[in-house]
Structures are given as structure tokens and as C-alpha cells.
Design a protein around this motif. Structure first.
Motif, PDB file in Angstrom:
ATOM      1  N   PHE A 243       0.923  -1.242  -0.019  1.00  0.00           N
ATOM      2  CA  PHE A 243      -0.113  -0.030  -0.106  1.00  0.00           C
ATOM      3  C   PHE A 243       0.812   1.361  -0.063  1.00  0.00           C
ATOM      4  O   PHE A 243       1.963   1.411   0.685  1.00  0.00           O
ATOM      5  CB  PHE A 243      -0.977  -0.024   1.001  1.00  0.00           C
ATOM      6  CG  PHE A 243      -1.793   1.055   1.218  1.00  0.00           C
ATOM      7  CD1 PHE A 243      -3.014   1.363   0.556  1.00  0.00           C
ATOM      8  CD2 PHE A 243      -1.486   2.121   2.233  1.00  0.00           C
ATOM      9  CE1 PHE A 243      -3.785   2.447   0.590  1.00  0.00           C
ATOM     10  CE2 PHE A 243      -2.221   3.464   2.383  1.00  0.00           C
ATOM     11  CZ  PHE A 243      -3.557   3.213   1.587  1.00  0.00           C
ATOM     12  N   PHE A 244       0.451   2.075  -0.664  1.00  0.00           N
ATOM     13  CA  PHE A 244       1.231   3.545  -0.835  1.00  0.00           C
ATOM     14  C   PHE A 244       0.289   4.561  -0.461  1.00  0.00           C
ATOM     15  O   PHE A 244      -0.752   4.926  -1.302  1.00  0.00           O
ATOM     16  CB  PHE A 244       2.008   3.847  -2.251  1.00  0.00           C
ATOM     17  CG  PHE A 244       2.649   5.143  -2.150  1.00  0.00           C
ATOM     18  CD1 PHE A 244       3.877   5.267  -1.596  1.00  0.00           C
ATOM     19  CD2 PHE A 244       2.048   6.077  -3.095  1.00  0.00           C
ATOM     20  CE1 PHE A 244       4.642   6.387  -1.686  1.00  0.00           C
ATOM     21  CE2 PHE A 244       2.772   7.329  -3.090  1.00  0.00           C
ATOM     22  CZ  PHE A 244       4.066   7.530  -2.660  1.00  0.00           C
ATOM     23  N   LYS A 245       0.844   5.536   0.486  1.00  0.00           N
ATOM     24  CA  LYS A 245       0.240   6.732   0.759  1.00  0.00           C
ATOM     25  C   LYS A 245       0.940   7.886   0.281  1.00  0.00           C
ATOM     26  O   LYS A 245       2.161   8.015   0.902  1.00  0.00           O
ATOM     27  CB  LYS A 245      -0.247   6.808   2.314  1.00  0.00           C
ATOM     28  CG  LYS A 245      -1.039   7.990   2.789  1.00  0.00           C
ATOM     29  CD  LYS A 245      -1.637   7.844   4.089  1.00  0.00           C
ATOM     30  CE  LYS A 245      -2.416   9.093   4.436  1.00  0.00           C
ATOM     31  NZ  LYS A 245      -2.753   9.342   5.797  1.00  0.00           N
ATOM     32  N   THR A 246       0.336   8.817  -0.273  1.00  0.00           N
ATOM     33  CA  THR A 246       1.209   9.950  -0.702  1.00  0.00           C
ATOM     34  C   THR A 246       1.466  10.800   0.547  1.00  0.00           C
ATOM     35  O   THR A 246       0.505  11.027   1.146  1.00  0.00           O
ATOM     36  CB  THR A 246       0.636  10.827  -1.831  1.00  0.00           C
ATOM     37  OG1 THR A 246      -0.750  11.060  -1.299  1.00  0.00           O
ATOM     38  CG2 THR A 246       0.422  10.213  -3.034  1.00  0.00           C
ATOM     39  N   GLY A 247       2.543  11.600   0.351  1.00  0.00           N
ATOM     40  CA  GLY A 247       2.906  12.648   1.354  1.00  0.00           C
ATOM     41  C   GLY A 247       2.406  13.870   0.975  1.00  0.00           C
ATOM     42  O   GLY A 247       1.908  14.077   0.087  1.00  0.00           O
ATOM     43  N   LYS A 248       2.415  14.554   1.883  1.00  0.00           N
ATOM     44  CA  LYS A 248       1.461  16.007   1.800  1.00  0.00           C
ATOM     45  C   LYS A 248       2.221  16.884   0.737  1.00  0.00           C
ATOM     46  O   LYS A 248       1.531  17.365  -0.055  1.00  0.00           O
ATOM     47  CB  LYS A 248       1.699  16.960   3.100  1.00  0.00           C
ATOM     48  CG  LYS A 248       0.992  18.140   3.035  1.00  0.00           C
ATOM     49  CD  LYS A 248       1.052  18.761   4.425  1.00  0.00           C
ATOM     50  CE  LYS A 248       0.435  20.382   4.340  1.00  0.00           C
ATOM     51  NZ  LYS A 248       0.469  20.785   5.444  1.00  0.00           N
ATOM     52  N   GLN A 249       3.503  16.864   0.641  1.00  0.00           N
ATOM     53  CA  GLN A 249       4.147  17.541  -0.514  1.00  0.00           C
ATOM     54  C   GLN A 249       3.998  17.170  -1.965  1.00  0.00           C
ATOM     55  O   GLN A 249       3.612  17.949  -2.634  1.00  0.00           O
ATOM     56  CB  GLN A 249       5.728  17.728  -0.427  1.00  0.00           C
ATOM     57  CG  GLN A 249       6.296  18.410   0.875  1.00  0.00           C
ATOM     58  CD  GLN A 249       7.821  18.352   1.433  1.00  0.00           C
ATOM     59  OE1 GLN A 249       8.492  17.482   0.913  1.00  0.00           O
ATOM     60  NE2 GLN A 249       8.373  19.382   2.021  1.00  0.00           N
ATOM     61  N   LEU A 250       4.161  15.763  -2.133  1.00  0.00           N
ATOM     62  CA  LEU A 250       3.548  15.205  -3.276  1.00  0.00           C
ATOM     63  C   LEU A 250       2.116  15.592  -3.779  1.00  0.00           C
ATOM     64  O   LEU A 250       2.010  16.058  -4.824  1.00  0.00           O
ATOM     65  CB  LEU A 250       3.946  13.774  -3.346  1.00  0.00           C
ATOM     66  CG  LEU A 250       3.398  13.062  -4.724  1.00  0.00           C
ATOM     67  CD1 LEU A 250       4.296  13.652  -5.703  1.00  0.00           C
ATOM     68  CD2 LEU A 250       3.783  11.342  -4.485  1.00  0.00           C
ATOM     69  N   ARG A 251       1.270  15.428  -2.775  1.00  0.00           N
ATOM     70  CA  ARG A 251      -0.059  15.792  -2.957  1.00  0.00           C
ATOM     71  C   ARG A 251      -0.352  17.283  -3.323  1.00  0.00           C
ATOM     72  O   ARG A 251      -0.992  17.387  -4.447  1.00  0.00           O
ATOM     73  CB  ARG A 251      -1.005  15.418  -1.884  1.00  0.00           C
ATOM     74  CG  ARG A 251      -2.043  14.339  -1.898  1.00  0.00           C
ATOM     75  CD  ARG A 251      -2.807  14.217  -0.726  1.00  0.00           C
ATOM     76  NE  ARG A 251      -2.450  14.667   0.750  1.00  0.00           N
ATOM     77  CZ  ARG A 251      -1.847  14.152   1.447  1.00  0.00           C
ATOM     78  NH1 ARG A 251      -1.474  12.753   1.296  1.00  0.00           N
ATOM     79  NH2 ARG A 251      -1.566  14.583   2.683  1.00  0.00           N
ATOM     80  N   GLU A 252       0.400  18.151  -2.839  1.00  0.00           N
ATOM     81  CA  GLU A 252       0.374  19.468  -3.029  1.00  0.00           C
ATOM     82  C   GLU A 252       0.994  19.722  -4.366  1.00  0.00           C
ATOM     83  O   GLU A 252       0.366  20.550  -5.406  1.00  0.00           O
ATOM     84  CB  GLU A 252       0.973  20.430  -1.941  1.00  0.00           C
ATOM     85  CG  GLU A 252       0.256  20.404  -0.629  1.00  0.00           C
ATOM     86  CD  GLU A 252       0.948  21.232   0.512  1.00  0.00           C
ATOM     87  OE1 GLU A 252       2.073  21.316   0.243  1.00  0.00           O
ATOM     88  OE2 GLU A 252       0.253  21.392   1.517  1.00  0.00           O
ATOM     89  N   ARG A 253       1.997  19.232  -4.735  1.00  0.00           N
ATOM     90  CA  ARG A 253       2.557  19.235  -6.172  1.00  0.00           C
ATOM     91  C   ARG A 253       1.769  18.730  -7.052  1.00  0.00           C
ATOM     92  O   ARG A 253       1.648  19.528  -8.345  1.00  0.00           O
ATOM     93  CB  ARG A 253       4.009  18.638  -6.161  1.00  0.00           C
ATOM     94  CG  ARG A 253       4.687  18.952  -7.445  1.00  0.00           C
ATOM     95  CD  ARG A 253       6.040  18.285  -7.195  1.00  0.00           C
ATOM     96  NE  ARG A 253       6.988  18.525  -8.313  1.00  0.00           N
ATOM     97  CZ  ARG A 253       8.017  18.351  -8.386  1.00  0.00           C
ATOM     98  NH1 ARG A 253       8.772  17.380  -7.501  1.00  0.00           N
ATOM     99  NH2 ARG A 253       8.747  18.299  -9.729  1.00  0.00           N
ATOM    100  N   LEU A 254       1.022  17.728  -7.064  1.00  0.00           N
ATOM    101  CA  LEU A 254       0.080  17.257  -8.174  1.00  0.00           C
ATOM    102  C   LEU A 254      -1.298  18.063  -8.101  1.00  0.00           C
ATOM    103  O   LEU A 254      -1.754  18.198  -9.181  1.00  0.00           O
ATOM    104  CB  LEU A 254      -0.459  15.746  -7.560  1.00  0.00           C
ATOM    105  CG  LEU A 254       0.932  14.846  -7.613  1.00  0.00           C
ATOM    106  CD1 LEU A 254       0.409  13.206  -7.145  1.00  0.00           C
ATOM    107  CD2 LEU A 254       1.381  14.759  -8.972  1.00  0.00           C
ATOM    108  N   ASN A 255      -1.522  18.703  -6.975  1.00  0.00           N
ATOM    109  CA  ASN A 255      -2.949  19.505  -6.989  1.00  0.00           C
ATOM    110  C   ASN A 255      -2.604  21.081  -7.322  1.00  0.00           C
ATOM    111  O   ASN A 255      -3.448  21.788  -7.145  1.00  0.00           O
ATOM    112  CB  ASN A 255      -3.783  19.230  -5.659  1.00  0.00           C
ATOM    113  CG  ASN A 255      -4.176  17.873  -5.596  1.00  0.00           C
ATOM    114  OD1 ASN A 255      -4.903  17.450  -6.547  1.00  0.00           O
ATOM    115  ND2 ASN A 255      -4.057  17.425  -4.639  1.00  0.00           N
ATOM    116  N   GLY A 256      -1.502  21.154  -7.869  1.00  0.00           N
ATOM    117  CA  GLY A 256      -1.083  22.556  -8.090  1.00  0.00           C
ATOM    118  C   GLY A 256      -0.918  23.582  -6.857  1.00  0.00           C
ATOM    119  O   GLY A 256      -1.337  24.691  -6.829  1.00  0.00           O
ATOM    120  N   GLY A 257      -0.553  23.083  -6.076  1.00  0.00           N
ATOM    121  CA  GLY A 257      -0.346  23.502  -4.587  1.00  0.00           C
ATOM    122  C   GLY A 257      -1.274  23.849  -3.614  1.00  0.00           C
ATOM    123  O   GLY A 257      -1.211  24.203  -2.506  1.00  0.00           O
ATOM    124  N   SER A 258      -2.637  23.464  -3.996  1.00  0.00           N
ATOM    125  CA  SER A 258      -3.410  23.313  -3.025  1.00  0.00           C
ATOM    126  C   SER A 258      -3.966  22.162  -2.684  1.00  0.00           C
ATOM    127  O   SER A 258      -3.846  21.033  -3.365  1.00  0.00           O
ATOM    128  CB  SER A 258      -4.642  24.096  -3.627  1.00  0.00           C
ATOM    129  OG  SER A 258      -5.451  23.330  -4.664  1.00  0.00           O
TER     130      SER A 258
END
Length: 96
Positions: free
Chosen positions: A79-94
Motif C-alpha cells: 500500500f502506498f500513501k502519498t505525502g503532503k508535499q507530493l499531494r500539493e505538487r500534484l494538485n497545483g499547490g492546493s
């Protein structure tokens, strides 16, 4: 991106390293992650995400071809759970 594409990109970004050395480093990292997961350990890469193992309980499934009930054994799955910084980068900073 495949493993070989990753190796080529890293070798291009770091021309002072031999491609075979980059390949050894990447393979070693992947092997260590796999070894840790096989021992049931959690692997966290800050800013990127965390790998862990989840246990799936045994259940009764269905054969899609015949519709017959089939016993499915319990198993461990990665199982892989994305980190906060990666999630923010994928969602354009938000983070929404």
C-alpha cells in the motif's frame, strides 16, 4: 516512467556518474524497500509518501466467467500513501 527510464534520466542529470552505478543505486533502493515490506516494516520517504503492507482477510469471491462462488485466501498487499508535499505538487499547490 519505467525503472530503466528513471535510471537513464538520473544518469543524464548526473553526468559525473556512470549509468551502471546509477542502476546499482536505484536497484538497491528498490530492493531495500521490498525487503522492508516483506518483513512487515513501513517505509517512509518524507515529502514523497509511505509504503506499508495491509492484510486482506479471506473472503468468498465469484468466478466472473461462471458466477460460481470461490474461496479467496487472505493475503498481504503493498500500500502506498502519498505525502503532503507530493499531494500539493500534484494538485497545483492546493491540498483539497
Amino acid at each position: 516512467m519505467t525503472k530503466s527510464e528513471l535510471i537513464v534520466r538520473l544518469a543524464e542529470k548526473h553526468p559525473h556518474l556512470y549509468q551502471r552505478d546509477v542502476e546499482k543505486v536505484v536497484s538497491t533502493i528498490f530492493d531495500e524497500i521490498a525487503d522492508a515490506l516483506s518483513r512487515g516494516a513501513r517505509v517512509e520517504l518524507r515529502g514523497f509518501g509511505a509504503f506499508s503492507v495491509k492484510e486482506r482477510d479471506p473472503r468468498i469471491g465469484r468466478n466472473p466467467r461462471t458466477g460460481e462462488a470461490v474461496r479467496v485466501h487472505g493475503k498481504a498487499v503493498p500500500f502506498f500513501k502519498t505525502g503532503k508535499q507530493l499531494r500539493e505538487r500534484l494538485n497545483g499547490g492546493s491540498d483539497s
